[in-house]
Motif scaffolding. Sequence first.
Motif, PDB file in Angstrom:
ATOM      1  N   GLY A  47       0.791  -1.234   0.000  1.00 36.14           N
ATOM      2  CA  GLY A  47       0.000   0.000   0.000  1.00 36.14           C
ATOM      3  C   GLY A  47       0.817   1.276   0.000  1.00 36.14           C
ATOM      4  O   GLY A  47       0.261   2.362  -0.032  1.00 36.14           O
ATOM      5  N   GLY A  48       2.150   1.160   0.075  1.00 33.59           N
ATOM      6  CA  GLY A  48       3.009   2.340  -0.006  1.00 33.59           C
ATOM      7  C   GLY A  48       3.177   3.076   1.310  1.00 33.59           C
ATOM      8  O   GLY A  48       2.986   4.286   1.387  1.00 33.59           O
ATOM      9  N   LYS A  49       3.558   2.329   2.372  1.00 38.32           N
ATOM     10  CA  LYS A  49       3.707   2.942   3.700  1.00 38.32           C
ATOM     11  C   LYS A  49       4.840   3.971   3.740  1.00 38.32           C
ATOM     12  O   LYS A  49       4.710   5.028   4.342  1.00 38.32           O
ATOM     13  N   SER A  50       5.976   3.646   3.120  1.00 38.72           N
ATOM     14  CA  SER A  50       7.170   4.493   3.271  1.00 38.72           C
ATOM     15  C   SER A  50       6.964   5.903   2.724  1.00 38.72           C
ATOM     16  O   SER A  50       7.475   6.881   3.281  1.00 38.72           O
ATOM     17  N   ILE A  51       6.190   6.037   1.646  1.00 36.97           N
ATOM     18  CA  ILE A  51       5.930   7.371   1.073  1.00 36.97           C
ATOM     19  C   ILE A  51       5.201   8.258   2.082  1.00 36.97           C
ATOM     20  O   ILE A  51       5.372   9.478   2.083  1.00 36.97           O
ATOM     21  N   CYS A  52       4.432   7.636   2.984  1.00 34.58           N
ATOM     22  CA  CYS A  52       3.648   8.398   3.964  1.00 34.58           C
ATOM     23  C   CYS A  52       4.538   9.169   4.933  1.00 34.58           C
ATOM     24  O   CYS A  52       4.098  10.158   5.522  1.00 34.58           O
ATOM     25  N   TYR A  53       5.774   8.716   5.167  1.00 29.91           N
ATOM     26  CA  TYR A  53       6.672   9.517   6.014  1.00 29.91           C
ATOM     27  C   TYR A  53       7.799  10.174   5.214  1.00 29.91           C
ATOM     28  O   TYR A  53       8.365  11.179   5.630  1.00 29.91           O
ATOM     29  N   GLN A  54       8.095   9.637   4.022  1.00 29.59           N
ATOM     30  CA  GLN A  54       9.188  10.233   3.251  1.00 29.59           C
ATOM     31  C   GLN A  54       8.803  11.595   2.652  1.00 29.59           C
ATOM     32  O   GLN A  54       9.612  12.521   2.648  1.00 29.59           O
ATOM     33  N   ILE A  55       7.563  11.734   2.171  1.00 27.73           N
ATOM     34  CA  ILE A  55       7.142  13.019   1.593  1.00 27.73           C
ATOM     35  C   ILE A  55       7.047  14.120   2.664  1.00 27.73           C
ATOM     36  O   ILE A  55       7.604  15.211   2.480  1.00 27.73           O
ATOM     37  N   PRO A  56       6.388  13.875   3.825  1.00 27.65           N
ATOM     38  CA  PRO A  56       6.401  14.938   4.836  1.00 27.65           C
ATOM     39  C   PRO A  56       7.800  15.272   5.349  1.00 27.65           C
ATOM     40  O   PRO A  56       8.073  16.409   5.708  1.00 27.65           O
ATOM     41  N   ALA A  57       8.694  14.277   5.361  1.00 27.11           N
ATOM     42  CA  ALA A  57      10.078  14.548   5.787  1.00 27.11           C
ATOM     43  C   ALA A  57      10.740  15.564   4.864  1.00 27.11           C
ATOM     44  O   ALA A  57      11.528  16.403   5.315  1.00 27.11           O
ATOM     45  N   LEU A  58      10.433  15.498   3.564  1.00 25.35           N
ATOM     46  CA  LEU A  58      10.996  16.445   2.602  1.00 25.35           C
ATOM     47  C   LEU A  58      10.442  17.856   2.815  1.00 25.35           C
ATOM     48  O   LEU A  58      11.146  18.850   2.599  1.00 25.35           O
ATOM     49  N   LEU A  59       9.203  17.942   3.251  1.00 27.94           N
ATOM     50  CA  LEU A  59       8.540  19.248   3.347  1.00 27.94           C
ATOM     51  C   LEU A  59       8.774  19.948   4.681  1.00 27.94           C
ATOM     52  O   LEU A  59       8.821  21.185   4.738  1.00 27.94           O
ATOM     53  N   LEU A  60       8.905  19.180   5.762  1.00 23.01           N
ATOM     54  CA  LEU A  60       9.030  19.787   7.089  1.00 23.01           C
ATOM     55  C   LEU A  60      10.471  20.180   7.405  1.00 23.01           C
ATOM     56  O   LEU A  60      11.425  19.560   6.930  1.00 23.01           O
ATOM     57  N   GLU A  61      10.617  21.197   8.231  1.00 22.77           N
ATOM     58  CA  GLU A  61      11.934  21.619   8.705  1.00 22.77           C
ATOM     59  C   GLU A  61      12.482  20.567   9.659  1.00 22.77           C
ATOM     60  O   GLU A  61      11.767  20.042  10.500  1.00 22.77           O
ATOM     61  N   GLY A  62      13.774  20.247   9.522  1.00 17.59           N
ATOM     62  CA  GLY A  62      14.398  19.304  10.432  1.00 17.59           C
ATOM     63  C   GLY A  62      14.502  17.898   9.855  1.00 17.59           C
ATOM     64  O   GLY A  62      14.334  17.681   8.652  1.00 17.59           O
ATOM     65  N   THR A  63      14.791  16.926  10.738  1.00 16.55           N
ATOM     66  CA  THR A  63      15.060  15.533  10.343  1.00 16.55           C
ATOM     67  C   THR A  63      13.968  14.615  10.859  1.00 16.55           C
ATOM     68  O   THR A  63      13.600  14.675  12.034  1.00 16.55           O
ATOM     69  N   CYS A  64      13.456  13.765   9.985  1.00 22.58           N
ATOM     70  CA  CYS A  64      12.524  12.712  10.405  1.00 22.58           C
ATOM     71  C   CYS A  64      13.328  11.501  10.865  1.00 22.58           C
ATOM     72  O   CYS A  64      14.203  11.016  10.136  1.00 22.58           O
ATOM     73  N   VAL A  65      13.048  11.002  12.064  1.00 26.44           N
ATOM     74  CA  VAL A  65      13.707   9.792  12.577  1.00 26.44           C
ATOM     75  C   VAL A  65      12.788   8.608  12.311  1.00 26.44           C
ATOM     76  O   VAL A  65      11.646   8.587  12.779  1.00 26.44           O
ATOM     77  N   VAL A  66      13.283   7.637  11.544  1.00 31.87           N
ATOM     78  CA  VAL A  66      12.496   6.459  11.179  1.00 31.87           C
ATOM     79  C   VAL A  66      13.014   5.261  11.964  1.00 31.87           C
ATOM     80  O   VAL A  66      14.202   4.929  11.888  1.00 31.87           O
ATOM     81  N   ILE A  67      12.144   4.614  12.720  1.00 33.43           N
ATOM     82  CA  ILE A  67      12.512   3.389  13.441  1.00 33.43           C
ATOM     83  C   ILE A  67      12.049   2.204  12.601  1.00 33.43           C
ATOM     84  O   ILE A  67      10.868   2.082  12.275  1.00 33.43           O
ATOM     85  N   SER A  68      12.993   1.343  12.251  1.00 33.79           N
ATOM     86  CA  SER A  68      12.701   0.212  11.364  1.00 33.79           C
ATOM     87  C   SER A  68      13.377  -1.044  11.906  1.00 33.79           C
ATOM     88  O   SER A  68      14.473  -0.956  12.471  1.00 33.79           O
TER      89      SER A  68
END
Length: 633
Positions: A47-68
């Motif tokens: 269903g494309g889970k990773s795009i759900c956090y990768q796109i907002p990470a590009l738009l928001l200020e700062g770093t997205c921390v992904v736990i995998s």
Amino acid sequence: MLNTSPDQLKELLQKYWNHSSFRPLQEGIIQDILQQHDTFAILPTGGGKSICYQIPALLLEGTCVVISPLIALINDQVESLKQKGIEAMTIPSKSNTDDIIRLFDNIRIKKIKLLYLSPERLNQPIIQEKLKQLNISFIAVDEAHCISQWGHDFRPAYLKISLLRELLPNIPFLAVTATATVKTQEQIIDLLQLKEVKKHIGSFDRKNLAYQIYETPQKFDLLCKILGKRNIVTIIYLQNRLAVMELASRLQQQGFKSTYFHAGLTNKEKEKNFHAWNTEQQNIMVATSAFGMGIDKSNVKLVIHLEIPSSLEGYTQEAGRAGRDEQKAFSCVILSQNDFKKFQNLSTQNELTFEDVLNVYQKLNQHFQIAYGEMIEQAFDFDIDAFCLKYNLNTNKTSKALRRLDNYRILNYQELYESSTYIKVICSSQQLLNFCDHHHSYQTLIETILRNYTGIFELPKKLNIPRLSSKTEISISDIHKKLSYLKDIQLIDYEKKQNNHSLQFLVPREDKQTINVIKKDLVTLNHIDLEKSEKTLAYFKNQSTCRNQLILNYFNEETTENCGICDICLENTKNISITNIGQNALVLLKNKPHTFNELMIALKINSISLKEVLKYLLNENYIQQNQQYYQLI
């Protein structure tokens, strides 16, 4: 908080992923993250889970921390993002404190948008300190079902994620997973302390995926017939590592292009075998459940299970790896009567009681010589196989008990790295006997190995070194020395087990008083496990209700609509009498004898219907059975 138009989101989607439109739910999830909401999402496999956090990470200020959960998956995603021109980073496994400090400096300097971490990293004080200093946009927890004891793939390390809530109380969280029942959803939200959470629950209805279940006494024969129909990208699941390797080898001998994957392989072997499958040099991957989480390959057409999966959540996630391109795909389960008995026995044997946990806890204190009331703070090296052999304990139950003690912070049990000891004889049997004649101290060891590990001349075999030590009365260290020498003189291939488990006691020893806190929860968890096992067994025994309908109902999507493409639906549409099918079977048998599998494929009916037809023909004396073949009288 960021207001972004749908057109801006689609522009990013097109630029980096070459997609013109979002899949269901993706855009809503992204918008909630951009609005700084805690968000929970279930997007079924593909269903494309990773795009759900990768796109907002590009738009928001700062770093997205992904736990995998998987290092291989982390490395794969980081590399994929870099190829797209997106700044992403992880912390290599052998990084020391100085390396970590430099990496976090680079994150700030290069304005890294995504930092991928395994949950185990969160234990390190230096990581916790550096995260507090970092400008974090939000935390994304991938495969979030791993945090739930109600989930099908519970991983104790995921409980450490709650530390981030304490360290970063005002940072929004996104939790995503492919499968979670209502109870699992509730526990994920509770453990991650998601506040005023926005929920996005996708459907488990896979309209392009045909569920099929076959029951046959000749599983390998039927497997080869199915694989021989078309040369397509396939995953075959088994639960035992050695069985995985042996099946891959047998398939290669039959001319199929197969490789294998399990958690005991080195990272180099995993990467090599995955690459061979991913590039379709070898189109069949034989694997344990360690393979697949986060695998992004859209053209898998067939997923086969050769045993009953441990849960319906695990099954639907693994089966759902077929047909991500939305083209017709198949989930095929091949079982024998013995598989049903085995599943029931394992469900009973694996139930963890309070007495089991207490026994393991007391034996640990005995093993490390800890007195009542004593508190020892040092971390011990721990070999679970040797421990279980010494105290005659079941390894699976002991492992579950240790994880439970870790969950409740009674112990700190870390499975840092483990592989298994494998050997394969690469000389002739005569050469080995000649060696024994001249080296008598090796004779007992070699004879014991040959007697207990058949096929060791053809395939690598996993050795149980503690048991071998007990049988031969040779110490574990001396066995390894002897095997190492046999490798040096090129009589065997030998891979020594790496075991770096550690165990630390976190509270003083008080036996029952220490672990009473576990008792109530164990009763609840055992009840849930039993309920799941019963529903799983009922699903695979079912021969009357649409398989897709049962799966949807299990995940609380109430429906009475049939899918029309599973084996049950296809069987029900035929509406042909036993007499008519029997006539077709007699035509086939007139030409030559057929096996059960050959008749099932040729007549295009399931195993239950075929059994009825054969029973009718045998009772009427039209046919007879000669070993596995049916023939005319």
